[in-house]
Design a protein around this motif. Sequence first.
Motif, PDB file in Angstrom:
ATOM      1  N   VAL A 100       3.305   8.872  -1.728  1.00 50.01           N
ATOM      2  CA  VAL A 100       4.205   7.792  -2.158  1.00 50.01           C
ATOM      3  C   VAL A 100       4.925   7.193  -0.948  1.00 50.01           C
ATOM      4  O   VAL A 100       4.958   5.965  -0.768  1.00 50.01           O
ATOM      5  CB  VAL A 100       5.238   8.314  -3.187  1.00 50.01           C
ATOM      6  N   GLU A 128       2.449   5.340   1.386  1.00 53.33           N
ATOM      7  CA  GLU A 128       1.988   4.073   0.804  1.00 53.33           C
ATOM      8  C   GLU A 128       3.071   2.999   0.895  1.00 53.33           C
ATOM      9  O   GLU A 128       2.780   1.815   1.062  1.00 53.33           O
ATOM     10  CB  GLU A 128       1.573   4.290  -0.658  1.00 53.33           C
ATOM     11  N   MET A 129       4.323   3.415   0.810  1.00 49.24           N
ATOM     12  CA  MET A 129       5.422   2.457   0.922  1.00 49.24           C
ATOM     13  C   MET A 129       5.686   2.052   2.369  1.00 49.24           C
ATOM     14  O   MET A 129       6.065   0.908   2.640  1.00 49.24           O
ATOM     15  CB  MET A 129       6.699   3.047   0.319  1.00 49.24           C
ATOM     16  N   THR A 178      11.484   7.753  -3.372  1.00 45.10           N
ATOM     17  CA  THR A 178      11.449   6.290  -3.392  1.00 45.10           C
ATOM     18  C   THR A 178      12.721   5.699  -2.790  1.00 45.10           C
ATOM     19  O   THR A 178      12.667   4.754  -1.997  1.00 45.10           O
ATOM     20  CB  THR A 178      11.263   5.778  -4.830  1.00 45.10           C
ATOM     21  N   ASN A 203      -6.435   1.626  -3.088  1.00 49.25           N
ATOM     22  CA  ASN A 203      -5.006   1.402  -2.878  1.00 49.25           C
ATOM     23  C   ASN A 203      -4.511   1.927  -1.535  1.00 49.25           C
ATOM     24  O   ASN A 203      -3.504   1.450  -1.013  1.00 49.25           O
ATOM     25  CB  ASN A 203      -4.206   2.041  -4.015  1.00 49.25           C
ATOM     26  N   MET A 255      -3.178  -2.038   2.255  1.00 54.41           N
ATOM     27  CA  MET A 255      -1.858  -1.755   2.816  1.00 54.41           C
ATOM     28  C   MET A 255      -1.402  -2.863   3.769  1.00 54.41           C
ATOM     29  O   MET A 255      -0.213  -3.138   3.908  1.00 54.41           O
ATOM     30  CB  MET A 255      -1.853  -0.398   3.507  1.00 54.41           C
ATOM     31  N   LEU A 300       0.118  -5.325   1.547  1.00 49.70           N
ATOM     32  CA  LEU A 300       1.431  -4.870   1.073  1.00 49.70           C
ATOM     33  C   LEU A 300       2.545  -5.187   2.071  1.00 49.70           C
ATOM     34  O   LEU A 300       3.717  -5.271   1.689  1.00 49.70           O
ATOM     35  CB  LEU A 300       1.413  -3.362   0.787  1.00 49.70           C
ATOM     36  N   ARG A 359       7.321  -3.983  -2.916  1.00 51.28           N
ATOM     37  CA  ARG A 359       6.356  -2.963  -2.480  1.00 51.28           C
ATOM     38  C   ARG A 359       6.588  -1.655  -3.220  1.00 51.28           C
ATOM     39  O   ARG A 359       5.637  -1.021  -3.674  1.00 51.28           O
ATOM     40  CB  ARG A 359       6.456  -2.752  -0.969  1.00 51.28           C
ATOM     41  N   VAL A 383       3.745  -0.093  -5.648  1.00 51.48           N
ATOM     42  CA  VAL A 383       3.206   1.233  -5.335  1.00 51.48           C
ATOM     43  C   VAL A 383       3.395   2.189  -6.515  1.00 51.48           C
ATOM     44  O   VAL A 383       2.450   2.870  -6.937  1.00 51.48           O
ATOM     45  CB  VAL A 383       3.860   1.791  -4.055  1.00 51.48           C
ATOM     46  N   VAL A 418      -0.279   2.073  -8.122  1.00 49.92           N
ATOM     47  CA  VAL A 418      -0.965   3.178  -7.450  1.00 49.92           C
ATOM     48  C   VAL A 418      -0.748   4.499  -8.184  1.00 49.92           C
ATOM     49  O   VAL A 418      -1.680   5.275  -8.368  1.00 49.92           O
ATOM     50  CB  VAL A 418      -0.494   3.304  -5.981  1.00 49.92           C
ATOM     51  N   SER A 468      -2.709  11.045  -5.938  1.00 50.87           N
ATOM     52  CA  SER A 468      -1.930  10.178  -6.836  1.00 50.87           C
ATOM     53  C   SER A 468      -1.355  10.982  -7.992  1.00 50.87           C
ATOM     54  O   SER A 468      -0.719  10.417  -8.877  1.00 50.87           O
ATOM     55  CB  SER A 468      -2.817   9.053  -7.389  1.00 50.87           C
TER      56      SER A 468
END
Length: 298
Positions: free
Chosen positions: A23, A26-27, A65, A106, A112, A115, A123, A127, A131, A297
């Motif tokens: 996570v 990906e961010m 997050t 993803n 990316m 993104l 974003r 995500v 995702v 994921s």
Amino acid sequence: MNDHLTDPATEAFVAHRDLLFTVAYEMLGSAADAEDVLQETWLRWVEVDLAQVRDQRAYLVRITTRQALNRLRTLKRRKEAYVGPWLPEPLLTAPDVAEDAELAENLSLALMFILETLSPTERAVFVLREVFAFDYDDIAAAIDKSPAAVRQTAHRARRHVDARRPRTAASPHETRAALDSFQRALVTGDLQGLLDVLAPDVVFVSDGGGLRLAALRPVVGADNVLRYMAGSLVKAGGPLSGEHVTVNGNPGLLLRLGGEIDGVLAFRVGNARVTDLYYVRNPEKLTRVESETPLTSR
């Protein structure tokens, strides 16, 4: 040591660590920053009263997050001062990531890179929703927005991303064949072979971060890309080799110059030709290309 291992907070964190890293990565597009986020998540997690936590996975993702969003805003300022295009840090991944077609798409450098054009909040929402399939209520709790606002943001982010990515993906066989042809032509210096495998409107993006020679803006069109690559081959001044690797769940090449790692090349293929090339040369982004990073994921 045994007491530490059976501590409920530790057990929960370890059980979900790969997901939390995925996570955050990906961010952020940076493994080092993702690791820092996980450290910050852990420090907050051990202060939580677990008796009050209904869903530990969702709660951990919520903390991650929030920390990643804070880091993303700082990273945005760093990227604005970056020399040339900023590409995500490539990760060598295990075959199971490649077998999950949706996750691999993803996590691809191509997606990316797209993104990067979203706002930090867009974003984060994209995500978590697209995702990792979190529901709107959980995302709302993670970013301190209402579910209605999250739905609007998700729709806006999805529309933005869909407008920039290809409608159809190449098959694994088609991608592998194009990659083989490209590798052969590049290593042997076969310029006609390179031209034959490049799509007419191919886009080449390279990231040297001011530490290695790279194009300061994307190079567009087969002839221009060929000229740039031919010039780079002349300047290389040493034997070039390319090793097939799985980068972010997708086929890629680990290029070595005179036996030393020069960079990682990621691809997007369409109609049997290479449509997009992403070349990461910045040595600070090449620390995770020789050992696998677990991503998931779930």
